[in-house]
Design a protein around this motif. Structure first.
Motif, PDB file in Angstrom:
ATOM      1  N   ALA A 189       0.840  -1.224  -0.071  1.00  0.00           N
ATOM      2  CA  ALA A 189       0.157  -0.111  -0.068  1.00  0.00           C
ATOM      3  C   ALA A 189       0.858   1.254   0.042  1.00  0.00           C
ATOM      4  CB  ALA A 189      -0.874   0.020   1.176  1.00  0.00           C
ATOM      5  N   GLY A 190       0.241   2.447  -0.390  1.00  0.00           N
ATOM      6  CA  GLY A 190       0.833   3.710  -0.294  1.00  0.00           C
ATOM      7  C   GLY A 190       1.583   3.997  -1.671  1.00  0.00           C
ATOM      8  N   CYS A 191       2.221   5.344  -1.586  1.00  0.00           N
ATOM      9  CA  CYS A 191       3.042   5.737  -2.666  1.00  0.00           C
ATOM     10  C   CYS A 191       3.612   7.019  -2.207  1.00  0.00           C
ATOM     11  CB  CYS A 191       2.018   6.377  -4.011  1.00  0.00           C
ATOM     12  SG  CYS A 191       0.790   7.593  -3.551  1.00  0.00           S
ATOM     13  N   ALA A 192       4.809   7.565  -2.782  1.00  0.00           N
ATOM     14  CA  ALA A 192       5.682   8.365  -2.278  1.00  0.00           C
ATOM     15  C   ALA A 192       5.343   9.749  -2.781  1.00  0.00           C
ATOM     16  CB  ALA A 192       6.979   8.169  -2.430  1.00  0.00           C
ATOM     17  N   MET A 193       5.630  10.888  -2.348  1.00  0.00           N
ATOM     18  CA  MET A 193       5.470  12.066  -2.748  1.00  0.00           C
ATOM     19  C   MET A 193       6.853  12.701  -2.804  1.00  0.00           C
ATOM     20  SD  MET A 193       2.281  13.052  -3.456  1.00  0.00           S
ATOM     21  CE  MET A 193       1.828  14.821  -2.871  1.00  0.00           C
ATOM     22  N   GLU A 194       7.689  12.012  -2.645  1.00  0.00           N
ATOM     23  CA  GLU A 194       9.153  12.490  -2.756  1.00  0.00           C
ATOM     24  C   GLU A 194       9.813  11.684  -3.948  1.00  0.00           C
ATOM     25  OE1 GLU A 194       7.713  12.604   1.188  1.00  0.00           O
ATOM     26  OE2 GLU A 194       8.347  10.937   0.133  1.00  0.00           O
ATOM     27  N   SER A 195      10.581  12.627  -4.831  1.00  0.00           N
ATOM     28  CA  SER A 195      11.244  12.206  -5.972  1.00  0.00           C
ATOM     29  C   SER A 195      12.287  10.922  -5.765  1.00  0.00           C
ATOM     30  CB  SER A 195      11.813  13.306  -6.825  1.00  0.00           C
ATOM     31  OG  SER A 195      13.070  13.635  -5.873  1.00  0.00           O
ATOM     32  N   ARG A 196      12.843  10.794  -4.513  1.00  0.00           N
ATOM     33  CA  ARG A 196      13.601   9.942  -4.239  1.00  0.00           C
ATOM     34  C   ARG A 196      12.916   8.310  -4.224  1.00  0.00           C
ATOM     35  NH1 ARG A 196      13.484  12.646   0.589  1.00  0.00           N
ATOM     36  NH2 ARG A 196      12.627  11.310   2.258  1.00  0.00           N
ATOM     37  N   GLY A 197      11.544   8.512  -4.045  1.00  0.00           N
ATOM     38  CA  GLY A 197      11.138   7.361  -4.079  1.00  0.00           C
ATOM     39  C   GLY A 197      10.429   6.373  -5.407  1.00  0.00           C
ATOM     40  N   TYR A 198      11.151   6.911  -6.467  1.00  0.00           N
ATOM     41  CA  TYR A 198      10.879   6.623  -7.604  1.00  0.00           C
ATOM     42  C   TYR A 198      12.162   6.302  -8.468  1.00  0.00           C
ATOM     43  CZ  TYR A 198       6.243   7.943  -6.708  1.00  0.00           C
ATOM     44  OH  TYR A 198       4.893   8.017  -5.930  1.00  0.00           O
ATOM     45  N   ARG A 199      12.251   5.138  -9.036  1.00  0.00           N
ATOM     46  CA  ARG A 199      13.335   4.644  -9.791  1.00  0.00           C
ATOM     47  C   ARG A 199      13.044   5.284 -11.513  1.00  0.00           C
ATOM     48  NH1 ARG A 199      15.419  -1.358 -10.734  1.00  0.00           N
ATOM     49  NH2 ARG A 199      17.115  -0.943 -12.125  1.00  0.00           N
ATOM     50  N   TYR A 200      11.934   5.047 -11.853  1.00  0.00           N
ATOM     51  CA  TYR A 200      11.653   5.378 -13.431  1.00  0.00           C
ATOM     52  C   TYR A 200      10.918   6.717 -13.590  1.00  0.00           C
ATOM     53  CZ  TYR A 200      12.725   0.423 -13.193  1.00  0.00           C
ATOM     54  OH  TYR A 200      13.084  -0.846 -13.215  1.00  0.00           O
ATOM     55  N   TRP A 201      11.363   7.237 -14.676  1.00  0.00           N
ATOM     56  CA  TRP A 201      10.801   8.791 -14.922  1.00  0.00           C
ATOM     57  C   TRP A 201      10.711   8.748 -16.376  1.00  0.00           C
ATOM     58  CZ3 TRP A 201      10.129  12.665 -11.133  1.00  0.00           C
ATOM     59  CH2 TRP A 201      10.564  12.154  -9.827  1.00  0.00           C
ATOM     60  N   GLY A 202       9.430   9.823 -16.804  1.00  0.00           N
ATOM     61  CA  GLY A 202       9.371  10.293 -18.229  1.00  0.00           C
ATOM     62  C   GLY A 202      10.352  11.695 -18.489  1.00  0.00           C
ATOM     63  N   GLN A 203       9.915  12.009 -19.718  1.00  0.00           N
ATOM     64  CA  GLN A 203      10.965  13.088 -20.180  1.00  0.00           C
ATOM     65  C   GLN A 203      10.326  14.439 -19.857  1.00  0.00           C
ATOM     66  OE1 GLN A 203       8.721  11.383 -21.849  1.00  0.00           O
ATOM     67  NE2 GLN A 203       7.463  13.260 -23.124  1.00  0.00           N
ATOM     68  N   GLY A 204       8.712  14.468 -19.135  1.00  0.00           N
ATOM     69  CA  GLY A 204       8.334  15.709 -19.069  1.00  0.00           C
ATOM     70  C   GLY A 204       7.377  16.174 -20.236  1.00  0.00           C
ATOM     71  N   THR A 205       6.406  16.840 -19.920  1.00  0.00           N
ATOM     72  CA  THR A 205       5.407  17.709 -20.796  1.00  0.00           C
ATOM     73  C   THR A 205       5.482  19.006 -20.058  1.00  0.00           C
ATOM     74  OG1 THR A 205       3.627  17.664 -22.044  1.00  0.00           O
ATOM     75  CG2 THR A 205       3.304  16.692 -19.701  1.00  0.00           C
ATOM     76  N   GLN A 206       5.377  20.149 -20.897  1.00  0.00           N
ATOM     77  CA  GLN A 206       5.243  21.429 -20.492  1.00  0.00           C
ATOM     78  C   GLN A 206       3.734  21.895 -20.419  1.00  0.00           C
ATOM     79  OE1 GLN A 206       7.970  24.015 -19.805  1.00  0.00           O
ATOM     80  NE2 GLN A 206       5.818  24.919 -19.028  1.00  0.00           N
ATOM     81  N   VAL A 207       3.567  22.529 -19.238  1.00  0.00           N
ATOM     82  CA  VAL A 207       2.305  22.849 -19.117  1.00  0.00           C
ATOM     83  C   VAL A 207       2.586  24.542 -18.820  1.00  0.00           C
ATOM     84  CG1 VAL A 207       0.451  23.174 -17.613  1.00  0.00           C
ATOM     85  CG2 VAL A 207       1.085  20.971 -18.190  1.00  0.00           C
ATOM     86  N   THR A 208       1.761  25.488 -19.577  1.00  0.00           N
ATOM     87  CA  THR A 208       1.939  26.628 -19.466  1.00  0.00           C
ATOM     88  C   THR A 208       0.554  27.411 -19.308  1.00  0.00           C
ATOM     89  OG1 THR A 208       3.602  26.871 -20.890  1.00  0.00           O
ATOM     90  CG2 THR A 208       2.523  29.079 -20.509  1.00  0.00           C
ATOM     91  N   VAL A 209       0.378  28.139 -18.194  1.00  0.00           N
ATOM     92  CA  VAL A 209      -1.144  28.599 -17.808  1.00  0.00           C
ATOM     93  C   VAL A 209      -1.091  30.183 -18.118  1.00  0.00           C
ATOM     94  CG1 VAL A 209      -2.896  28.950 -16.324  1.00  0.00           C
ATOM     95  CG2 VAL A 209      -1.574  26.774 -16.328  1.00  0.00           C
ATOM     96  N   SER A 210      -1.396  30.589 -19.149  1.00  0.00           N
ATOM     97  CA  SER A 210      -1.398  32.285 -19.202  1.00  0.00           C
ATOM     98  C   SER A 210      -2.296  32.667 -20.226  1.00  0.00           C
ATOM     99  CB  SER A 210       0.061  32.580 -19.906  1.00  0.00           C
ATOM    100  OG  SER A 210       0.320  33.816 -20.330  1.00  0.00           O
ATOM    101  N   SER A 211      -2.675  33.799 -20.010  1.00  0.00           N
ATOM    102  CA  SER A 211      -3.499  34.712 -20.840  1.00  0.00           C
ATOM    103  C   SER A 211      -2.985  35.330 -21.940  1.00  0.00           C
ATOM    104  CB  SER A 211      -4.617  35.650 -19.872  1.00  0.00           C
ATOM    105  OG  SER A 211      -3.424  36.505 -19.300  1.00  0.00           O
TER     106      SER A 211
END
Length: 126
Positions: free
Chosen positions: A104-126
């Motif tokens: 059970a459970g999951c981590a909210m800290e990055s050190r709790g994860y071994r595999y990562w994606g490359q990321g996607t940009q989110v921009t919130v702007s008018s």
């Protein structure tokens, strides 16, 4: 080879919504906890949400609680992050991460994860 690929980012106006997807390949998601993180320019990586492997328990940071929702579709090996009521301060690169965690459970800290994606940009702007 285990891979995660994020998609769904883009430019959105304040108050708008986006749904990010994190697609896993090379492994079934059933026993993996998934976390979503973001990193704004000049800031550290922030854990914003995670979902446990089998029970599907979810956790949110105070900064997104009540506006974002994480859910998973193990059959599609995909985890989603629904983002509503977006603010300019939500602008960041968003990453998903996975770690083998059949308990059970999951981590909210990055050190709790071994595999990562490359990321996607989110921009919130008018």
């Amino acid at each position: 080879q285990l891979q995660l690929v994020e998609s769904g980012g883009g430019l959105v106006q304040p108050g708008g919504s986006l749904r990010l997807s994190c697609v896993a390949s090379g492994f079934p998601l059933d026993y993996y906890a998934i976390g979503w993180f973001r990193q704004a320019p000049g800031k550290g990586r922030e854990g914003i949400s995670c979902i446990s492997s089998r029970a599907g328990s979810t956790y949110y940071s105070d900064s997104v609680k009540g506006r974002f929702a994480i859910f998973r579709d193990n059959a599609k090996t995909t985890v989603y992050l629904q983002m509503n009521s977006l603010h300019p301060e939500d602008t960041a690169v968003y990453y998903c991460a996975a770690d083998f965690r059949p308990a059970a459970g999951c981590a909210m800290e990055s050190r709790g994860y071994r595999y990562w994606g490359q990321g996607t940009q989110v921009t919130v702007s008018s």
